[in-house]
Design an enzyme around this catalytic site. Structure first.
Site, PDB file in Angstrom:
ATOM      1  N   LYS A 127     -53.399 -14.972 -28.476  1.00 49.55           N
ATOM      2  CA  LYS A 127     -54.179 -13.804 -28.905  1.00 49.55           C
ATOM      3  C   LYS A 127     -55.536 -13.876 -28.236  1.00 49.55           C
ATOM      4  CE  LYS A 127     -53.604 -10.304 -31.733  1.00 49.55           C
ATOM      5  NZ  LYS A 127     -52.327  -9.715 -32.236  1.00 49.55           N
ATOM      6  N   ASP A 167     -54.319  -4.503 -29.663  1.00 44.94           N
ATOM      7  CA  ASP A 167     -54.404  -4.822 -31.097  1.00 44.94           C
ATOM      8  C   ASP A 167     -55.521  -3.917 -31.620  1.00 44.94           C
ATOM      9  OD1 ASP A 167     -53.319  -6.990 -33.122  1.00 44.94           O
ATOM     10  OD2 ASP A 167     -55.456  -6.896 -33.508  1.00 44.94           O
TER      11      ASP A 167
HETATM   12  P1  NDP Z   1     -56.126   0.309 -34.475  1.00 41.35           P
HETATM   13  O1  NDP Z   1     -57.414  -0.109 -33.899  1.00 41.35           O
HETATM   14  O2  NDP Z   1     -55.324   1.347 -33.796  1.00 41.35           O
HETATM   15  O3  NDP Z   1     -56.328   0.757 -35.983  1.00 41.35           O
HETATM   16  C1  NDP Z   1     -56.870  -0.097 -36.931  1.00 41.35           C
HETATM   17  C2  NDP Z   1     -56.986   0.635 -38.235  1.00 41.35           C
HETATM   18  O4  NDP Z   1     -57.359  -0.281 -39.268  1.00 41.35           O
HETATM   19  C3  NDP Z   1     -58.079   1.695 -38.217  1.00 41.35           C
HETATM   20  O5  NDP Z   1     -57.761   2.714 -39.102  1.00 41.35           O
HETATM   21  C4  NDP Z   1     -59.302   0.897 -38.692  1.00 41.35           C
HETATM   22  O6  NDP Z   1     -60.307   1.690 -39.248  1.00 41.35           O
HETATM   23  C5  NDP Z   1     -58.671   0.014 -39.744  1.00 41.35           C
HETATM   24  N1  NDP Z   1     -59.453  -1.220 -39.851  1.00 41.35           N
HETATM   25  C6  NDP Z   1     -59.718  -2.096 -38.858  1.00 41.35           C
HETATM   26  N2  NDP Z   1     -60.492  -3.083 -39.294  1.00 41.35           N
HETATM   27  C7  NDP Z   1     -60.730  -2.821 -40.585  1.00 41.35           C
HETATM   28  C8  NDP Z   1     -61.483  -3.472 -41.598  1.00 41.35           C
HETATM   29  N3  NDP Z   1     -62.150  -4.619 -41.336  1.00 41.35           N
HETATM   30  N4  NDP Z   1     -61.475  -2.936 -42.834  1.00 41.35           N
HETATM   31  C9  NDP Z   1     -60.797  -1.797 -43.093  1.00 41.35           C
HETATM   32  N5  NDP Z   1     -60.079  -1.120 -42.170  1.00 41.35           N
HETATM   33  C10 NDP Z   1     -60.056  -1.625 -40.950  1.00 41.35           C
HETATM   34  O7  NDP Z   1     -55.286  -1.049 -34.632  1.00 41.35           O
HETATM   35  P2  NDP Z   1     -53.718  -1.223 -34.837  1.00 41.35           P
HETATM   36  O8  NDP Z   1     -53.146  -0.102 -35.610  1.00 41.35           O
HETATM   37  O9  NDP Z   1     -53.140  -1.583 -33.517  1.00 41.35           O
HETATM   38  O10 NDP Z   1     -53.704  -2.564 -35.710  1.00 41.35           O
HETATM   39  C11 NDP Z   1     -53.670  -2.547 -37.136  1.00 41.35           C
HETATM   40  C12 NDP Z   1     -53.125  -3.873 -37.634  1.00 41.35           C
HETATM   41  O11 NDP Z   1     -51.794  -4.063 -37.126  1.00 41.35           O
HETATM   42  C13 NDP Z   1     -53.886  -5.114 -37.195  1.00 41.35           C
HETATM   43  O12 NDP Z   1     -53.812  -6.087 -38.210  1.00 41.35           O
HETATM   44  C14 NDP Z   1     -53.110  -5.596 -35.988  1.00 41.35           C
HETATM   45  O13 NDP Z   1     -53.300  -6.975 -35.760  1.00 41.35           O
HETATM   46  C15 NDP Z   1     -51.698  -5.298 -36.451  1.00 41.35           C
HETATM   47  N6  NDP Z   1     -50.687  -5.187 -35.419  1.00 41.35           N
HETATM   48  C16 NDP Z   1     -50.826  -4.346 -34.358  1.00 41.35           C
HETATM   49  C17 NDP Z   1     -49.817  -4.247 -33.410  1.00 41.35           C
HETATM   50  C18 NDP Z   1     -49.887  -3.287 -32.270  1.00 41.35           C
HETATM   51  O14 NDP Z   1     -48.919  -3.246 -31.506  1.00 41.35           O
HETATM   52  N7  NDP Z   1     -50.942  -2.524 -32.113  1.00 41.35           N
HETATM   53  C19 NDP Z   1     -48.619  -5.078 -33.486  1.00 41.35           C
HETATM   54  C20 NDP Z   1     -48.527  -5.868 -34.682  1.00 41.35           C
HETATM   55  C21 NDP Z   1     -49.537  -5.923 -35.582  1.00 41.35           C
HETATM   56  P3  NDP Z   1     -61.640   1.988 -38.382  1.00 41.35           P
HETATM   57  O15 NDP Z   1     -61.233   2.987 -37.369  1.00 41.35           O
HETATM   58  O16 NDP Z   1     -62.596   2.498 -39.388  1.00 41.35           O
HETATM   59  O17 NDP Z   1     -62.071   0.681 -37.793  1.00 41.35           O
HETATM   60  O1  2IT Z   2     -49.999  -8.545 -33.409  1.00 39.54           O
HETATM   61  C1  2IT Z   2     -49.204  -8.183 -32.506  1.00 39.54           C
HETATM   62  O2  2IT Z   2     -48.024  -8.517 -32.516  1.00 39.54           O
HETATM   63  C2  2IT Z   2     -49.730  -7.323 -31.448  1.00 39.54           C
HETATM   64  N1  2IT Z   2     -50.881  -6.941 -31.496  1.00 39.54           N
HETATM   65  C3  2IT Z   2     -48.858  -6.931 -30.299  1.00 39.54           C
HETATM   66  C4  2IT Z   2     -48.789  -8.025 -29.286  1.00 39.54           C
HETATM   67  C5  2IT Z   2     -48.078  -7.690 -28.004  1.00 39.54           C
HETATM   68  O3  2IT Z   2     -48.132  -8.547 -27.111  1.00 39.54           O
HETATM   69  O4  2IT Z   2     -47.476  -6.628 -27.875  1.00 39.54           O
END
Ligand code: NDP
Ligand code: 2IT
Length: 446
Positions: A127, A167
């Protein structure tokens, strides 16, 4: 015997990684789950397997200087933790968020080892990220930051070495800027990043993959309860990549999503949150979720993102960030009749919350299984890049669905085999660990 071994290793982790509670939490959960495997394999302790497993293979920390639109110079900190490469090249996302520090990247990289193992694909765990805050920055500022970040990261990554992706705070736009800079620095065009745009080597379905995969996984949990998404009320925290596509697939399966959030607050729309409006606000305008009321005046907004767990629902999907759902929130959800919880974010539920859900008989899908669809589809993007091919949407989606169904049955079977039937936390940790442990044992002292 394993109890003593696990305690000893956990003490080392706390001592060697002070002030990193999220990392401790992630390690604690895995170590607790795998005790029955350690009992069965005393040779793991003899080989100091856990001591090696909890120590990253490599950690890189670097300066990221960049200039804003007014010409002022800022300095952020960049990280890449390459945790374990026993089963494949390092793989895992990059997070840009002010809360990022080494402990966050380490917890995420550690989780990624077992998640990637569960996908059945050849990917190790890593990561990266930065404490850079993308909020309110112009496209040019984002580009300059991404270029500066890559100016150091490029020497540590490669299509067969380490393949980053997105992420929190890193989506298609940022991946594009980073890919462009990597190509310029190396004079090579390969699949060194995933989540790329479709015009330059990206995979269809990668954008949707984590959210869709989460729903495919929860659908399997619901099938075991002899029910489905049809007619269910769903609450989804966050409104980013994962949350948006979880909403899309849950709605396609007949559910109604009534609440979503961002880090400022949450909206409630009894008629169902209009996804087109959310996409417009979040994917096009990069604005706050309270703007939703300008489009849907009958909805309500509360300036407290954690208040979202007070909204009664059948299914809760935390898709924002770590530790966003605690014991009190779990109690409220249980009182309001929740039947299933699926972790779209990484480690969104505290250990206390998970215990409460499991105790209450709520179906619980842990992150490293339930949100593995994103990285699994990244693995499919790597395969397509290696073959110089682009597979059709339906084909990637079918493969993603198959992988999520397989992860579900793997975790469920492992839980049963090791005496914790129905406990997918234990099952996912054990199944993810087994493959990595076998590979590490086979490869000698590395
Ligand atoms: P984005 O940046 O697209 O969205 C994040 C969302 O979560 C936003 O709505 C954001 O609000 C909110 N958020 C972030 N930090 C905080 C906080 N400290 N408190 C409250 N709300 C918060 O990220 P993703 O959708 O990609 O990621 C969301 C989660 O999913 C993370 O935990 C990530 O690690 C996990 N994840 C993502 C993957 C991917 O492929 N993208 C794969 C697997 C897991 P705001 O806009 O106000 O910051
Ligand atoms: O938490 C996760 O699994 C991700 N943010 C996606 C990682 C990836 O390499 O697609």
């Amino acid at each position: 015997m394993s109890q003593e071994y696990v305690e000893r290793v956990f003490e080392i982790v706390k001592k060697r990684n002070p002030g990193e509670p999220e990392f401790h939490q992630a390690v604690y959960e895995v170590l607790q789950s795998i005790k029955p495997v350690l009992d069965k394999h005393p040779e793991y302790e003899q080989a100091s397997l856990l001591e090696r497993l909890v120590e990253p293979e490599r950690q890189v920390i670097f300066r990221v200087p960049w200039q804003d639109d007014q010409g002022r110079i800022h300095v952020n900190r960049g990280f890449r933790v390459q945790f374990n490469s026993a089963i494949g090249p390092y793989k895992g996302g990059i997070r840009f968020h002010p809360s990022v520090y080494l402990g966050i990247i380490k917890f995420l990289a550690f989780e990624q080892i077992f998640k990637n193992s569960l996908t059945g694909l050849m990917m190790g765990g890593a990561k990266g990220g930065s404490d850079f805050d993308p909020k309110g920055k112009s496209d040019s500022e984002i580009m300059r930051f991404c270029q500066s970040f890559m100016n150091e990261l490029f020497r540590h990554i490669g299509e067969d070495t380490d393949v980053p992706a997105g992420d929190i705070g890193v989506g298609g736009r940022e991946i594009g800027f980073m890919f462009g800079q990597w190509k310029r620095l190396t004079n090579r065009f390969t699949g060194v990043l995933t989540g790329k745009g479709l015009s330059y080597g990206g995979s269809l379905v990668r954008t949707q993959a984590t959210g869709y995969g989460l729903i495919y996984f929860v659908d399997e949990m619901l099938k075991d309860r002899k029910t489905s998404f049809e007619g269910k009320t769903v609450v989804i925290s966050g409104s980013g990549n994962v949350a948006i596509y979880a909403h899309e697939k849950a709605s396609q399966l007949g559910a109604k999503v009534v609440a979503m959030s961002d880090s400022n607050g949450f909206i409630f729309d009894k008629d169902g949150v209009d996804l087109q409006v959310i996409k417009q606000i979040k994917e096009v305008e990069y604005k706050r979720i309270k703007e939703y009321l300008n489009y849907k005046p009958s909805a309500t907004y509360q300036e407290d993102c954690f208040g979202i767990w007070n909204v009664p629902c059948d299914i809760a999907l935390p898709c924002a960030t770590q530790n966003e759902l605690d014991g009190n929130a779990a109690e409220t959800l249980i009182k309001n009749g929740v039947i299933a919880v699926g972790e779209g974010a990484n480690m969104p539920c505290t250990i206390e919350a998970i215990e409460k859900f499991v105790e209450a008989g709520v179906s619980f899908g842990p992150a490293k299984a339930a949100n593995a669809g994103g990285v699994a589809t990244s693995g499919l993007e790597m395969a397509q890049n290696s073959q110089r091919e682009m597979w059709p949407f339906e084909e990637v989606d079918r493969k993603l669905h198959r992988i999520m169904v397989d992860i579900y049955s793997t975790a469920k079977n492992a839980a049963e085999e090791y005496g914790a039937p129905g406990n997918l936390v234990v099952g996912a940790n054990i199944a993810g660990f087994q493959k990595v442990a076998q590979a590490m044992m086979a490869q000698g002292l590395v």
